[in-house]
Design an enzyme around this catalytic site. Sequence first.
Site, PDB file in Angstrom:
ATOM      1  CG  ASP A 124      -1.791  25.301 -33.356  1.00 25.20           C
ATOM      2  OD1 ASP A 124      -2.872  24.307 -32.730  1.00 25.20           O
ATOM      3  OD2 ASP A 124      -0.721  25.190 -33.195  1.00 25.20           O
ATOM      4  CG  ASP A 137      -0.570  24.878 -26.923  1.00 24.64           C
ATOM      5  OD1 ASP A 137      -0.243  25.474 -25.844  1.00 24.64           O
ATOM      6  OD2 ASP A 137      -1.407  23.959 -26.954  1.00 24.64           O
TER       7      ASP A 137
END
Length: 265
Positions: free
Chosen positions: A12, A14
């Site tokens: 991922d 953020d």
Amino acid sequence: MAVKKIETWLTDMDGVLVHENTALPGAAEFIETLKEHDRQYLVLTNNPIYTPRDLSARLGRSGIDVPEDRIWTSALATADFVARTIPRGSAYVIGEAGLTTALHEAGFILSDINPDYVILGETRTYSFESITTAIRLILGGARFICTNPDATGPSENGILPAAGSVAALVTKATNREPYFVGKPNPIMFRTALNRVGGHSETTAMIGDRMDTDVVAGVEAGLNTFLVLTGITKREEVETFPFRPDKVVDSIKNLIDVAESGVVEF
């Protein structure tokens, strides 16, 4: 303890690599380690607003060098999904360049005249007129797709309503549930693996959220790492009925694994 080989990495963005526009500890070094050892990898995000080129530039400004072809967004996954289902189809789209560009490149025509799909993405300028058009087209028979189920998104001034919230409005008006492509739908990971030629048993997913990253990784049969630099806190892990394979403080703790290509669970 079991020793597993990790050949492919999905991570991922953020909360794992960056917070706002600041690189998190070890993020740049982790990506460079993957490159040095020729590991396959993709950076995943549910945010469909930006193109991979935009996101590559954003990461670059924070000191993390990720080429655009190593970024996989919910917009790209959505375009891949609809193009496989109805090749060279048509769609009425509510969204920004990240979504419209992906659909164009997948051979789709964007139209409000009898489209095959209504595709709802993210935008900072949702309009009553466009939402009304979407509702009428869905009632007229268009299939309803949403890039991601996130109900809210961050901004400098606080949370903003995101695609999931607007999808709920459209569902209320049409009595039609959308098909959500982005996390936690494991199809987001499967399309990512197809892109890099990875295999689930030798792929790891790094995320900061139990309810999207980890659950999708578990359902896709991946090895899962939860980092504590984002949304989920350590004490919250036990409240979920599923578990990551390993919980670490930050992506910095995974640099050695990226280098060696093996991990003990």
